[in-house]
Design an enzyme around this catalytic site. Structure first.
Site, PDB file in Angstrom:
ATOM      1  N   TYR A 159      34.865   4.126  18.898  1.00  7.77           N
ATOM      2  CA  TYR A 159      33.475   3.851  18.560  1.00  7.77           C
ATOM      3  C   TYR A 159      32.595   5.081  18.751  1.00  7.77           C
ATOM      4  O   TYR A 159      31.616   5.268  18.034  1.00  7.77           O
ATOM      5  CB  TYR A 159      32.915   2.710  19.425  1.00  7.77           C
ATOM      6  CG  TYR A 159      33.166   1.343  18.851  1.00  7.77           C
ATOM      7  CD1 TYR A 159      34.458   0.884  18.663  1.00  7.77           C
ATOM      8  CD2 TYR A 159      32.115   0.510  18.488  1.00  7.77           C
ATOM      9  CE1 TYR A 159      34.701  -0.374  18.144  1.00  7.77           C
ATOM     10  CE2 TYR A 159      32.343  -0.756  17.963  1.00  7.77           C
ATOM     11  CZ  TYR A 159      33.636  -1.183  17.796  1.00  7.77           C
ATOM     12  OH  TYR A 159      33.865  -2.425  17.265  1.00  7.77           O
ATOM     13  N   LYS A 210      48.394   0.365  22.208  1.00 10.56           N
ATOM     14  CA  LYS A 210      49.470   0.704  21.271  1.00 10.56           C
ATOM     15  C   LYS A 210      50.122   2.007  21.744  1.00 10.56           C
ATOM     16  O   LYS A 210      50.001   3.062  21.110  1.00 10.56           O
ATOM     17  CB  LYS A 210      48.904   0.862  19.854  1.00 10.56           C
ATOM     18  CG  LYS A 210      48.614  -0.458  19.159  1.00 10.56           C
ATOM     19  CD  LYS A 210      49.856  -1.138  18.596  1.00 10.56           C
ATOM     20  CE  LYS A 210      50.385  -0.415  17.376  1.00 10.56           C
ATOM     21  NZ  LYS A 210      51.634  -1.058  16.862  1.00 10.56           N
ATOM     22  N   ASP A 243      49.269  -5.355  18.872  1.00  8.59           N
ATOM     23  CA  ASP A 243      49.602  -6.191  17.708  1.00  8.59           C
ATOM     24  C   ASP A 243      50.340  -7.451  18.146  1.00  8.59           C
ATOM     25  O   ASP A 243      50.014  -8.566  17.723  1.00  8.59           O
ATOM     26  CB  ASP A 243      50.396  -5.398  16.652  1.00  8.59           C
ATOM     27  CG  ASP A 243      51.656  -4.758  17.208  1.00  8.59           C
ATOM     28  OD1 ASP A 243      51.766  -4.613  18.446  1.00  8.59           O
ATOM     29  OD2 ASP A 243      52.543  -4.399  16.403  1.00  8.59           O
ATOM     30  N   ASP A 267      37.342  -5.559  20.210  1.00  9.08           N
ATOM     31  CA  ASP A 267      36.483  -6.101  19.159  1.00  9.08           C
ATOM     32  C   ASP A 267      37.269  -7.109  18.324  1.00  9.08           C
ATOM     33  O   ASP A 267      36.839  -8.237  18.092  1.00  9.08           O
ATOM     34  CB  ASP A 267      35.965  -4.949  18.291  1.00  9.08           C
ATOM     35  CG  ASP A 267      35.026  -5.440  17.199  1.00  9.08           C
ATOM     36  OD1 ASP A 267      34.175  -6.290  17.485  1.00  9.08           O
ATOM     37  OD2 ASP A 267      35.170  -4.958  16.057  1.00  9.08           O
ATOM     38  N   ASP A 271      37.258 -11.533  18.439  1.00  6.48           N
ATOM     39  CA  ASP A 271      36.959 -12.394  17.288  1.00  6.48           C
ATOM     40  C   ASP A 271      38.051 -13.449  17.112  1.00  6.48           C
ATOM     41  O   ASP A 271      37.773 -14.608  16.797  1.00  6.48           O
ATOM     42  CB  ASP A 271      36.837 -11.570  15.987  1.00  6.48           C
ATOM     43  CG  ASP A 271      35.378 -11.222  15.667  1.00  6.48           C
ATOM     44  OD1 ASP A 271      34.577 -11.104  16.615  1.00  6.48           O
ATOM     45  OD2 ASP A 271      35.046 -11.071  14.475  1.00  6.48           O
TER      46      ASP A 271
HETATM   47  C1  IPM Z   1      30.637  -6.929  18.328  1.00  6.81           C
HETATM   48  C2  IPM Z   1      30.203  -6.480  16.978  1.00  6.81           C
HETATM   49  C3  IPM Z   1      29.803  -4.999  17.049  1.00  6.81           C
HETATM   50  C4  IPM Z   1      31.028  -4.210  17.454  1.00  6.81           C
HETATM   51  C5  IPM Z   1      29.183  -4.435  15.772  1.00  6.81           C
HETATM   52  C6  IPM Z   1      28.007  -5.252  15.305  1.00  6.81           C
HETATM   53  C7  IPM Z   1      28.802  -2.989  15.924  1.00  6.81           C
HETATM   54  O1  IPM Z   1      31.188  -6.698  16.042  1.00  6.81           O
HETATM   55  O2  IPM Z   1      29.830  -6.874  19.280  1.00  6.81           O
HETATM   56  O3  IPM Z   1      31.765  -7.401  18.474  1.00  6.81           O
HETATM   57  O4  IPM Z   1      31.828  -3.802  16.606  1.00  6.81           O
HETATM   58  O5  IPM Z   1      31.191  -3.983  18.645  1.00  6.81           O
HETATM   59 MN    MN Z   2      32.939  -7.749  16.849  1.00  5.18          MN
END
Ligand code: IPM
Ligand code: MN
Length: 387
Positions: A159, A210, A243, A267, A271
């Site tokens: 990042y 990884k 993975d 990240d 999700d």
């Molecule tokens: C998160 C989001 C952010 C990230 C974006 C909006 C920059 O996806 O907080 O998970 O990638 O960290």
């Molecule tokens: Mn995210």
């Protein structure tokens, strides 16, 4: 300096007498303002009924900040964020800002907050509320009772690594470079957080990287193991390739307690974890810095994992639960208001038990309600729990 002992986690409130509780609210874009409005209702009630003493100031971030002053967060708002006891953040981004310069894109505001406040530890708990076990895309028995915590490194890795460029090679080709970089201390401190958190839970950590293709993965693995041996050998530690970890997270998520991983893998994996709980609209997060060696206070920002959801923004149908649960994490980690945090979380669970649902978690036989109705229902439940 200790890492995140229980003591540390509550030091903000213990270390100094809190005359007031300064909260800086950054609603942002899309559904951010709708979701944060429901938290504001709770804060107002806590101030009036419980004398909680929250002082709320509001600023701009993301596309709305860009529209107002041409950058994703102004220096003035950045200063307010740094001076606050806690920042509550909604969401940023949307198609309206697709063409703004890269440096001023909405996400840049969020990334600057994380970086300048040095919020290296991102805690993303994924809990499957019993009432939502049917809302997951996975089988009920796979997700029922799920309670895992993803500890994501938040200020390093790809990042922020330099160089980060696109170069014209002059032959009709361009070259894009992102840099994945980690120093020992960054891995050590996030591993410390994961081990400390594990001790308050089921005492198990799974580290994901990884190492089979990345040098940063080799170092990650080495430093996590060394930190474990050095200070946390009472905690059970496993390593997984990221993975395979993603696959295991979907196959049998209940095998995990705490997962610790880098910024990018964290990240993605969070999700995935969010979806296990029924909806992205359910997952809160806390981003914490190191405790100040003198005052014990730590910088902190709380935000839902979901984004700005521009497709449903302004319709009053977004799920405010991740936002409200993020506020509960603020009560717990920034203000040591543990009983109140428990009550907010209980209020959420109780409302879900009554069958009230926003569209994202709605299923046959449930009552479909709006963002505001969900916020009101949770507040009413909280009021009766506090009575
Ligand atoms: C998160 C989001 C952010 C990230 C974006 C909006 C920059 O996806 O907080 O998970 O990638 O960290
Ligand atoms: Mn995210």
């Amino acid at each position: 300096m200790g890492l995140f002992t229980d003591e540390d986690l509550t030091n903000n409130a213990k270390g100094k007498v809190m005359a007031s509780r300064k909260v800086f609210l950054l609603p942002g874009d899309g559904i951010g303002p709708e979701a944060t409005a429901e938290v504001t209702k709770i804060i107002n009630w806590m101030n009036e009924a419980l004398g909680s003493g929250f002082e709320v100031e509001e600023g701009l971030v993301g596309g709305t900040a860009y529209d107002a002053h041409g950058e994703a967060i102004s220096d003035g708002d950045m200063e307010k964020a740094l001076a606050a006891d806690a920042v509550l953040f909604g969401a940023v981004g949307g198609p309206k800002w697709d063409d703004v310069p890269y440096e001023a894109r909405p996400e840049a505001g969020l990334l600057r907050l994380r970086k300048d406040m040095e919020l290296f530890a991102n805690l993303r708990p994924a809990i499957c509320y019993p009432a939502l076990a049917d809302s997951s895309s996975l089988r009920k028995d796979v997700v029922e009772g799920l309670d895992i915590l993803i500890v994501r490194e938040l200020t390093g890795g790809v990042y922020f690594g330099e160089p980060k460029t696109i170069t014209d090679l002059g032959n009709g080709q361009k070259r894009a470079v992102d840099t994945q970089v980690y120093d020992t201390f960054e891995i050590e401190r996030i591993a410390g957080v994961a081990f400390e958190m594990a001790r308050t839970r089921d005492n198990r950590v799974c580290s994901m990287e990884k190492r089979n293709v990345m040098k940063s993965g080799v170092l990650w693995n080495e430093v996590v193991s060394a930190t474990h041996k050095d200070k946390y050998s009472d905690v059970e530690l496993d390593h997984m390739l990221a993975d395979a970890g993603g696959m295991q997270l979907v196959r049998w998520p209940k095998q995990f307690d705490v997962i610790v991983t880098d910024n990018l893998f964290g990240d993605m994996l969070s999700d995935v974890a969010a979806m296990l709980t029924g909806s992205l609209g359910m997952l809160p997060s806390a981003s914490l810095g190191a405790p100040d060696p003198v005052t014990g206070a730590r910088k902190a920002m709380y935000e839902p994992v979901h984004g700005s959801a521009p497709d449903i923004a302004g319709q009053g149908i977004a799920n405010p639960i991740a936002m409200i649960a993020s506020f509960a994490m603020m009560l717990r980690y920034s203000f040591n208001m543990v009983a109140e945090a428990d009550q907010v979380e209980k209020a959420i669970a109780n409302v879900l038990d009554t069958g009230k649902r926003t569209g994202d978690i709605w299923s046959e036989g449930c009552e479909k309600i709006t963002t505001a109705e969900m916020g009101d229902a949770i507040l009413a439940e909280l009021q009766s729990l506090a009575a």
